[in-house]
Design an enzyme around this catalytic site. Structure first.
Site, PDB file in Angstrom:
ATOM      1  N   LYS A   1     -10.303  -3.078  -0.321  1.00  0.00           N
ATOM      2  CA  LYS A   1     -10.329  -3.039   1.137  1.00  0.00           C
ATOM      3  C   LYS A   1     -11.753  -2.852   1.654  1.00  0.00           C
ATOM      4  O   LYS A   1     -12.473  -1.952   1.227  1.00  0.00           O
ATOM      5  CB  LYS A   1      -9.420  -1.908   1.638  1.00  0.00           C
ATOM      6  CG  LYS A   1      -9.229  -1.878   3.145  1.00  0.00           C
ATOM      7  CD  LYS A   1      -8.243  -0.786   3.548  1.00  0.00           C
ATOM      8  CE  LYS A   1      -7.980  -0.764   5.039  1.00  0.00           C
ATOM      9  NZ  LYS A   1      -7.047   0.324   5.430  1.00  0.00           N
TER      10      LYS A   1
ATOM     11  N   GLU B   1       0.874  -1.168   0.000  1.00  0.00           N
ATOM     12  CA  GLU B   1       0.000   0.000   0.000  1.00  0.00           C
ATOM     13  C   GLU B   1       0.916   1.224   0.000  1.00  0.00           C
ATOM     14  O   GLU B   1       1.883   1.278   0.754  1.00  0.00           O
ATOM     15  CB  GLU B   1      -0.876  -0.006   1.249  1.00  0.00           C
ATOM     16  CG  GLU B   1      -1.840   1.151   1.328  1.00  0.00           C
ATOM     17  CD  GLU B   1      -2.515   1.249   2.689  1.00  0.00           C
ATOM     18  OE1 GLU B   1      -3.668   1.686   2.736  1.00  0.00           O
ATOM     19  OE2 GLU B   1      -1.872   0.899   3.706  1.00  0.00           O
TER      20      GLU B   1
ATOM     21  N   CYS C   1      -3.413  -3.146   5.377  1.00  0.00           N
ATOM     22  CA  CYS C   1      -3.091  -2.281   6.509  1.00  0.00           C
ATOM     23  C   CYS C   1      -3.886  -2.615   7.766  1.00  0.00           C
ATOM     24  O   CYS C   1      -3.770  -3.696   8.337  1.00  0.00           O
ATOM     25  CB  CYS C   1      -3.260  -0.817   6.092  1.00  0.00           C
ATOM     26  SG  CYS C   1      -2.470   0.364   7.222  1.00  0.00           S
TER      27      CYS C   1
END
Length: 523
Positions: free
Chosen positions: A346, A287, A396
């Site tokens: 995500k 990312e 993340c």
């Protein structure tokens, strides 16, 4: 509040300090076995009785429910301020907030999440029985703590640093996590904390034996950290690119800068350190704060060329754009022939980082999302199929949610891939906290984890949670990382948070018992 003894508040301060020190960067993990004991003692010996006690050993009595809440709440506020202090720097540097406003946001954050510690104190004091040495409150505390951690995960959406994470390096003990998840470890830690608490709640004549037994239990359980199983077989290689890009670029991304960056990253990916003995199976880009967009032909051509040159599958963190109003934080999959074969979008977005909830109320925090974008929530957790490998990809912050990651494995993922940009945390301890939580996901699901970050710590983690290879933080490099495939499904991967829900049910049962047999409650 004035009825609460000063010593009780001192115990609250001690408990908060011990909890902070139990997590990175201080990393005094041994303290976790006693960190909650001062808080429990403070709640159960909070005040002096206003009437003469028939039992002379009962010189101090439990807090009232609201006094218990205040003691727990104070501890929780201090714990979050001491552990999540990095929120201030993130909001100040990347959210466009001035120092006073950033400090105010941190305080609001701690005041909100501290409510969970407060709830723990409220219920423990509610369950306390003055005529039975607080047995119901003590016995219920481990179940209640796990129920509170489950609530932090499901309700607040911020299960940062669950207590069991402190034991991620304790390989024999973490076998519990393969059955009950990190919550099982939290429960075990609370059991020992309750034993220490009991030693200070009983009559002095019984204290010595209880302390010795509690200390022996903690030392035996902690000794597992020095048990080192043999290395696990790793017959595959992934190249993990660590870009080391600044989160906030001071210069604009010109087309020349953009193309030069893509060329440099591709060269690094083709020449990792150390040079692998075989052709890599995977190349992963993290990312990233770079404007890598899946509809950009320059970016697509560069990644497709990299895949063809390396003859490897490529996973690349990017901004997934379906149309101008539908933008995702994504990880795209490109085949060795250069075809764009899949994409994970995500699902669990970061509030105030990737979107602003209740925007009219929290408009002052919108500056942070301007730095990374305002994203649309993804919908599917199906693993990405890379040849004979199913990649369980998550991005993340999603690594802190146990049940969400185990769903990837339950659907067939045989290796986990976490792409992240920990540059948001700067040099605070948050990057190490984040790493340990991701490592616990590898433990719970008995999977290799390939963790690729922008600034570090980029690493390969084995199914025991051990970092077997890593790149140095804040360096631009490509790591040749060993890994393997696993198709063993742990009980936790298959059944999820069953233990945490069981603890919640038992906690409710304890409350029913409390009110059924002792309906009157002191105020």
């Amino acid at each position: 509040m004035r009825q609460i003894r000063k010593n009780a508040w001192r115990l609250v301060l001690l408990s908060a300090a011990l909890q902070v020190l139990s997590f990175p960067l201080p990393g005094l993990y041994l303290l976790a076995w006693v960190a909650l004991a001062p808080l429990v003692v403070a709640i159960l010996h909070a005040r002096s009785p206003q009437t003469i006690q028939l039992d002379e050993s009962q010189k101090l009595i439990p807090a009232s429910p609201w006094q218990g809440f205040l003691l727990g709440y104070g501890c929780g506020i201090l714990w979050y301020l001491g552990t999540c202090y990095w929120v201030y720097d993130t909001m100040r540097q990347y959210g466009g907030l001035g120092a006073p406003v950033a400090l105010f946001v941190l305080l609001l954050f701690a005041l909100y999440l501290g409510l969970y510690h407060g709830a723990f104190g409220f219920v423990v004091s509610l369950l306390a029985q003055r005529d039975s040495f607080n047995r119901l409150g003590l016995v219920s505390a481990p179940f209640l703590w796990v129920a509170i951690e489950l609530a932090r995960t499901r309700l607040s959406g911020f299960p940062w640093n669950l207590l069991g994470i402190t034991q991620v390096d304790n390989i024999p003990l973490t076998r519990i996590a393969t059955m009950a998840g990190v919550y099982g470890l939290s429960f075990e830690i609370l059991l020992v904390n309750v034993a220490f608490s009991a030693a200070f709640l009983v009559h002095r004549s019984k204290r010595k034996m209880l302390l010795i037994a509690s200390l022996a239990s903690a030392l035996v359980l902690q000794a597992g950290r020095w048990v080192i199983p043999p290395p696990l077989p790793a017959d595959r290689t992934a190249v993990l690119l660590q870009q080391n890009l600044p989160v906030a670029e001071t210069e604009a991304w010109t087309q020349e800068h953009f193309q030069n960056t893509l060329r440099d990253f591709s060269l690094l990916s083709l020449n990792p350190v150390p040079p692998p003995s075989r052709r890599p199976d995977l190349i992963i880009w993290p990312e990233s704060p770079a404007p890598f967009q899946t509809n950009d032909p320059i970016f697509r051509n560069a990644i497709s060329t990299l895949a063809r040159q390396s003859q490897a599958w490529v996973v690349v963190g990017s901004i997934g754009i379906d149309n101008p109003t539908t933008v995702f934080n994504s990880a795209a999959l490109v085949s060795p022939t250069g075809e764009w074969d899949g994409r994970y979008n995500k699902i669990h977005l970061v509030p105030f980082g990737e979107y602003v909830p209740f925007r009219p109320v929290f408009s002052f925090a919108a500056g942070l999302t301007q730095a990374v974008g305002s994203f649309t929530k993804g919908t599917s957790r199906l693993p990405l199929q890379a040849g004979d490998t199913k990649l369980g990809v998550f991005i993340c912050y999603e690594s802190i949610f146990p049940d969400e990651i185990r769903q990837l494995v339950a659907q067939g993922a045989d290796v986990l891939v976490n792409v992240s940009n920990d540059g948001w945390y700067g040099d605070s301890g948050a990057w190490a906290q984040h790493l340990n939580q991701a490592r616990m996901r590898a433990v719970e699901n008995h999977r290799w984890l390939l963790r690729d970050t922008n600034t570090g710590l980029t690493s390969s983690v084995d199914p025991y949670g051990r970092v077997v290879a890593h790149a140095e933080r804040k360096t631009r490099t490509a790591l040749a990382a060993p890994y393997g495939l696993t198709n063993v499904t742990t009980f936790y991967s298959e059944h999820g948070d069953w233990f945490a829900y069981l603890c919640a049910i038992i906690s409710i049962g304890a409350l029913i018992v409390r009110f059924a047999f002792h309906p009157k409650t002191e105020s």
